[in-house]
Design a protein around this motif. Structure first.
Motif, PDB file in Angstrom:
ATOM      1  N   THR A 388      60.050  42.952  -6.983  1.00 46.97           N
ATOM      2  CA  THR A 388      59.638  43.917  -5.963  1.00 46.97           C
ATOM      3  C   THR A 388      58.574  44.831  -6.563  1.00 46.97           C
ATOM      4  N   VAL A 389      57.594  45.209  -5.719  1.00 41.97           N
ATOM      5  CA  VAL A 389      56.519  46.092  -6.181  1.00 41.97           C
ATOM      6  C   VAL A 389      56.348  47.214  -5.164  1.00 41.97           C
ATOM      7  N   ALA A 412      59.312  43.300  -1.649  1.00 34.51           N
ATOM      8  CA  ALA A 412      58.197  43.998  -1.017  1.00 34.51           C
ATOM      9  C   ALA A 412      56.924  43.871  -1.850  1.00 34.51           C
ATOM     10  N   ASN A 413      55.798  43.697  -1.159  1.00 32.93           N
ATOM     11  CA  ASN A 413      54.464  43.679  -1.761  1.00 32.93           C
ATOM     12  C   ASN A 413      54.277  42.581  -2.811  1.00 32.93           C
ATOM     13  N   THR A 414      55.023  41.502  -2.667  1.00 33.15           N
ATOM     14  CA  THR A 414      54.873  40.379  -3.591  1.00 33.15           C
ATOM     15  C   THR A 414      54.568  39.109  -2.805  1.00 33.15           C
ATOM     16  N   ARG A 415      54.037  38.130  -3.528  1.00 31.27           N
ATOM     17  CA  ARG A 415      53.739  36.822  -2.941  1.00 31.27           C
ATOM     18  C   ARG A 415      54.528  35.766  -3.703  1.00 31.27           C
ATOM     19  N   LYS A 416      55.163  34.876  -2.952  1.00 33.99           N
ATOM     20  CA  LYS A 416      55.949  33.817  -3.574  1.00 33.99           C
ATOM     21  C   LYS A 416      55.047  32.693  -4.060  1.00 33.99           C
ATOM     22  N   ALA A 417      55.477  31.996  -5.100  1.00 32.96           N
ATOM     23  CA  ALA A 417      54.755  30.816  -5.556  1.00 32.96           C
ATOM     24  C   ALA A 417      54.762  29.772  -4.444  1.00 32.96           C
TER      25      ALA A 417
END
Length: 681
Positions: A388-389, A412-417
């Motif tokens: 989480t960011v 939050a504010n992250t992107r999954k591979a």
């Protein structure tokens, strides 16, 4: 797919430089299998072949070592050019056990037959071996250093090098012996490509994983990853592409599956001479029926080549493109801020900061403890312990801690591979015309080169005694040729290669010669004029004499007669001589047909229902196209419908399409407006 090894037993723990095998059935990969030595691998492969035969399934097995040596070696060693005899020779001379083998000694013995300093090199043992150089410094090779395929496979290694980084020489010797025993054990059940026709239940093929597979995911052994990805790639390869790649002439040296052979390009089958024939009893053909017939009967006529992605803009994909890696390849942050683990409820929160930071291209080497945070910048790989960011704007930061308010959701504010695209999935389908955005996608998934169609070559011929070139002095009754410049420019805007064949007088032999030349240079021929049934309509006459002429009387205005035929297996579109009709027939009929011939998708032009700014009464029975343009949200029609008014083509920005039935259009009524842009102009 098999990643082979020429070395000794590597122990029970999975590691690199051992033997790895991956099986794919029905497009699904099983977990890669680790085999510590060749004895185990040979028995495993034998059991696989037996099981697949009992299940009555065909089996393709790829091995990552050369199946043959450079030209001349087989005859010098075994007295024949047959590479499979060389397999038998090595099987008879190789002594192999899990802990030791005689490959270096055997290489020295072979070298001594040819002067003692080659073709093999690199002695990796502690004691000297007669005839086998330790390095290439004293190496002399009586044979070519590389096979023909290795000159095309950039980065591949010579089969004469027995040890050292990237060496495959030991794999060849030891592998040939094993494959020879498998061929004998399953007599008449195995075909070896490209030496034998693939008419047996089992096929052996040569592969080179490094040519097609990108870096392995973190934590996965490279060889295991590569055999899995090569197996998946081969299983998903389109049949037409695989057929092309198997069509190889290399009877002595062998070949790597997937490497294009120089001067051997695949060409699709020609169109049948009757592809334009109308069903019996058809006199007047409605526009939609004519388009359906073209769509059903045409196929690509262009060959294929390979192109660097950065140079492939506007080219047509010849095969599906599979993502070599996921995008994003790793979980990462979408913002500048601070990263930590888990969700936080409403209220105030203070977390200690770990030293260091994570940035794009500079990942954090360590783990963030539970309850701590780390400085993280946009695009950075999420460190271990971070999912989480929080935005930096929502944080009060000091040198050793941060404070923020909840609530904040986990993730939050992250992107999954792979949230954009997953490695191994199809990214782009064959037939797509590549756009700048496509080039970005291909680059992001690790694709540097694509198979594309060669550009469609379109020859343009104008016919008629009355035509002269602009700038010439016209005699009485002569006019300047307006069609050819227009059609050549349209062909270019469509993304094809225009070929100007000039203007031909109303003379059968002159036109025959022009068609002959055009058929040698082009994939498609566009003619204008001479498409009706008059005395001087030599296009129709010559195509009829050739036995491949259909005059489509299409229920369309302007246009109607459209001559479609074949000249020496090249499709010919005989357009009307009137410039307005020539443009309309090109946009409506020839453009989508040429897209298919070029290997692309059939695509209907995008039209828009907009209010008319004109009045028009139309009788039923045929489709009509009006020159039109858009002003203040309404569609204006050109004042005259005369098909000789070329100025109306320049005045217009598109066409209004009026359906086959009757219409009584009044200002404000909806009409279908198709901008020139929708046709590709």
């Amino acid at each position: 797919m098999v990643d082979w090894s020429g070395g000794n037993d590597t122990g029970p723990r999975p590691c690199k430089d051992a033997i790895w095998i991956c099986v794919v059935r029905n497009g699904r990969a099983e977990s890669p299998v680790y085999l510590r030595n060749r004895v185990l691998a040979e028995e495993w492969l034998a059991n696989l072949i037996t099981g697949e035969q009992h299940a009555r399934r065909r089996l393709c097995i790829g091995f990552d070592f050369p199946f043959g040596y450079p030209v001349g070696f087989a005859r010098a060693l075994a007295g024949t050019d047959d590479p499979l005899v060389v397999w038998d020779w090595f099987e008879a001379h190789i002594q192999d056990s899990p802990k030791a083998n005689n490959r270096f000694d055997l290489a020295g013995e072979i070298n001594q037959r040819f002067g003692g300093q080659g073709p093999f090199w690199t002695n990796a043992l502690k004691h000297d071996i007669a005839g086998l150089p330790r390095t290439k410094a004293t190496y002399q090779n009586p044979f070519p250093d590389r096979r023909a395929v290795e000159h095309l496979a950039k980065g591949s290694f010579t089969c004469w090098q027995l040890a050292g980084a990237g060496a495959v020489g030991s794999q060849v010797m030891m592998g040939m012996a094993v494959l020879a025993r498998l061929r004998r054990r399953f007599a008449d059940q195995i075909a070896v490509w490209p030496f034998q026709p693939l008419e047996k239940p089992v096929a052996f093929v040569e592969i080179w994983p490094s040519s097609t597979v990108g870096p392995a995911p973190e934590g996965m052994i490279k060889d295991a990853w590569q055999v899995q990805q090569v197996a998946l790639g081969l299983a998903r390869r389109p049949a037409a592409k695989l057929t092309m790649q198997l069509d190889i002439e290399a009877p002595e040296e062998g070949w790597i599956l997937g490497i294009e052979q120089e001067n051997r390009t695949i060409s699709p089958p020609p169109l049948r001479n009757d592809c334009f024939a109308l069903p019996a009893g058809i006199a007047w053909t409605p526009v939609d029926e004519a388009l359906d017939l073209l769509r059903q009967r045409l196929n690509p006529v262009t060959g294929e080549d390979r192109q660097a992605v950065v140079k492939s803009m506007g080219r047509v994909l010849a095969e599906d493109v599979v993502a070599r890696r996921s995008n994003p390849p790793h979980p990462n942050t979408a913002v500048d801020g601070y990263g930590f683990a888990g969700a936080f409820p409403d209220g105030e929160h203070v977390l200690p900061l770990v030293s260091g930071r994570a940035a794009a291209g500079a990942p954090f080497d360590g783990q963030v403890p539970k309850g701590s945070a780390i400085r993280i910048l946009t695009g950075a790989v999420l460190p271990q312990g971070v999912d989480t960011v929080i935005l930096q704007e929502d944080v009060t930061a000091q040198s050793d801690r941060i404070a923020f308010r909840g609530p904040l959701k986990a993730g939050a504010n992250t992107r999954k591979a792979g949230e954009d695209i997953v490695g191994g999935d199809t990214a782009l389908k064959a037939g797509r015309v590549l756009t700048p955005a496509d080039l970005a996608l291909l680059s992001a998934i690790g694709v540097s080169e694509v198979a594309v169609r060669k550009p469609l070559r379109v020859a343009v011929i104008s016919t008629g005694d009355e035509l002269i070139e602009p700038g010439a002095e016209p005699a009485l009754g002569q006019i300047f040729d307006a069609n050819r410049p227009m059609l050549l420019a349209m062909v270019d805007r469509f993304g094809f290669t225009p070929i100007d064949m000039g203007c031909v007088a109303d003379d059968r032999e002159a036109l025959r010669a022009a068609l002959d030349q055009a058929a040698q240079k082009a994939d498609v021929i566009l003619t204008s004029g001479g498409a009706s049934a008059g005395d001087e309509d030599h296009v129709s006459s010559l195509l009829t004499d050739a036995g491949a002429m259909q005059r489509w009387r299409i229920a369309v205005k302007p246009g109607r007669p459209l001559a479609l035929g074949m000249w020496k297996n090249v499709p010919v579109f005989g357009l009307p001589g009137n410039p307005v009709a020539a443009l309309v027939c090109t946009l409506v009929f020839a453009r989508p047909a040429m897209k298919v011939l070029a290997g692309s998708e059939w695509r209907e032009p995008q039209g828009y229902n907009l209010p008319a700014a004109f009045s028009k009464r139309k009788k039923p029975g045929r489709r009509e196209y009006l020159r039109a343009r858009l002003r203040d949200g309404q569609v204006e029609a050109f004042a005259s419908e005369g098909s000789g008014r070329i100025s109306g083509l320049s005045w217009a920005e598109g066409l209004v399409e009026l359906e086959d039935g009757a219409r009584d259009i009044q200002p404000g009524d909806p009409v279908r407006f198709i901008p020139y842009d929708s046709f590709g102009l």
